[in-house]
Design an enzyme around this catalytic site. Structure first.
Site, short mmCIF file in Angstrom:
data_model
loop_
_atom_site.label_atom_id
_atom_site.label_comp_id
_atom_site.label_asym_id
_atom_site.label_seq_id
_atom_site.Cartn_x
_atom_site.Cartn_y
_atom_site.Cartn_z
N LYS A 32 0.85 -1.19 0.00
CA LYS A 32 0.00 0.00 0.00
C LYS A 32 0.88 1.23 0.00
CE LYS A 32 -2.37 1.71 3.76
NZ LYS A 32 -2.27 3.18 3.84
N ASP A 59 -3.48 4.32 -1.98
CA ASP A 59 -4.44 4.79 -0.96
C ASP A 59 -4.47 6.32 -0.94
OD1 ASP A 59 -5.97 5.08 1.36
OD2 ASP A 59 -4.35 4.48 2.71
N LYS A 61 -7.54 8.13 -1.35
CA LYS A 61 -8.85 8.57 -0.80
C LYS A 61 -9.42 9.81 -1.50
CE LYS A 61 -7.84 6.88 3.90
NZ LYS A 61 -6.39 6.59 3.85
N ASP A 64 -13.98 14.63 -4.46
CA ASP A 64 -14.10 15.91 -5.17
C ASP A 64 -15.36 15.84 -6.03
OD1 ASP A 64 -13.50 18.40 -6.47
OD2 ASP A 64 -11.37 18.04 -6.14
N THR A 119 -11.88 5.89 10.76
CA THR A 119 -11.92 5.39 12.15
C THR A 119 -11.47 6.47 13.14
OG1 THR A 119 -9.81 4.36 11.66
CG2 THR A 119 -11.71 2.92 11.71
N ARG A 211 3.12 -1.27 10.78
CA ARG A 211 4.22 -1.39 11.74
C ARG A 211 4.52 -2.79 12.26
NH1 ARG A 211 1.68 3.61 14.75
NH2 ARG A 211 -0.07 2.55 13.73
O1 C5P Z 1 1.08 0.52 11.16
P1 C5P Z 1 -0.34 0.09 11.06
O2 C5P Z 1 -0.51 -1.43 10.94
O3 C5P Z 1 -1.22 0.67 12.13
O4 C5P Z 1 -0.81 0.69 9.63
C1 C5P Z 1 -2.14 0.64 9.21
C2 C5P Z 1 -2.26 1.36 7.90
O5 C5P Z 1 -3.65 1.44 7.54
C3 C5P Z 1 -1.77 2.80 7.91
O6 C5P Z 1 -1.27 3.10 6.60
C4 C5P Z 1 -3.01 3.61 8.19
O7 C5P Z 1 -2.94 4.91 7.67
C5 C5P Z 1 -4.07 2.80 7.46
N1 C5P Z 1 -5.43 2.96 7.95
C6 C5P Z 1 -5.80 2.71 9.26
N2 C5P Z 1 -7.09 2.87 9.66
C7 C5P Z 1 -8.02 3.29 8.79
C8 C5P Z 1 -7.68 3.54 7.46
C9 C5P Z 1 -6.36 3.38 7.07
O8 C5P Z 1 -4.97 2.32 10.06
N3 C5P Z 1 -9.27 3.39 9.19
#
Ligand code: C5P
Length: 232
Positions: A32, A59, A61, A64, A119, A211
């Site tokens: 992603k 990603d 998003k 517009d 979220t 992460r």
């Molecule tokens: O590091 P981590 O596993 O938390 O990364 C989750 C990824 O998903 C990040 O790129 C974050 O921006 C994205 N994301 C999220 N929650 C959402 C939408 C996207 O954590 N509701």
């Protein structure tokens, strides 16, 4: 549709991203690319990662007027990404225009999924800032149903919402779910989380993992663990 693990490559530069991806000498993970990396490096990073043999979820998003989204999606489609997204809050007309723009002359197109309510938006903020006076669950399911009506392939949602989205929109409507952590792992700033195995049991189609893989001592082993728990 096959389940897969998508690695959120939330790195600040192309070089950091390539250094990370170079570790994967066997299976090429689905990656992603988000706004930070895309705005820093531009379309070149998409072309390079594609040329290295990875599938890409871009990603960005989009949100517009329909005409602008239609034309922008055509650009992304020519970049040959595999999945991209937009905000369902842009209305059904915007989502339909996006699909039109995304569809290539030969009829193929990347998958298109919708963000419902972020979220990070609480029910309280939705009511006070956005004047939406419905329970957040209801809003999320309504936006998912709108995305389905517009012909989209699925939504981004919490793994804990994936089962309900499938109940409302059908089992073939994709759920792409961040918020995944290994049992006993570091939760970080995520709150509504589950494990890769939990996401599989609930019925997520794709998990987006950042992460727990990118910050692991051995990212390839962490990725393989995700695949073993979620896909195999
Ligand atoms: O590091 P981590 O596993 O938390 O990364 C989750 C990824 O998903 C990040 O790129 C974050 O921006 C994205 N994301 C999220 N929650 C959402 C939408 C996207 O954590 N509701």
């Amino acid at each position: 549709m096959g389940k897969d693990v998508i690695i959120a490559c939330d790195f600040a530069s192309a070089q950091a991203t390539y250094d990370f991806l170079d570790k994967f000498t066997g299976r090429k993970p689905y990656v992603k690319i988000g706004m930070e990396l895309f705005y820093a490096e531009g379309p070149a990073i998409v072309r390079e990662i594609k040329a290295r043999g990875h599938k890409i979820f871009l990603d960005l998003k989009l949100h517009d007027i329909p005409n602008t989204v239609r034309k922008s999606m055509a650009v992304l489609s020519h970049l040959d990404v595999d999945m991209c997204n937009l905000h369902a809050g842009g209305t059904i007309a915007m989502m339909e225009a996006a699909l039109e723009g995304l569809t290539r002359p030969d009829g193929t197109r990347p998958l298109l999924i919708a963000v419902t309510q972020l979220t990070s938006t609480s029910e309280e903020r939705m009511k006070e800032d956005l004047l939406i006076n419905e329970p957040i669950d209801r809003v999320v399911m309504h936006y998912a149903a709108n995305a389905k009506k517009a012909g989209l392939d699925g939504v981004v949602c919490s793994p804990l919402e994936a089962g309900k989205v499938h109940d409302v929109c059908g089992k073939n409507f994709l759920t792409v779910t961040p918020g995944v952590r290994f049992a006993g792992g570091d939760v970080g700033d995520q709150s509504r989380i589950t494990t890769p195995e939990g996401a599989k049991a609930i019925g997520s189609d794709y998990i987006v993992v950042g992460r727990p893989i990118t910050a692991a001592a051995d990212p390839v082993a962490a990725y393989e663990r995700c695949v073993a728990e979620f896909v195999d």
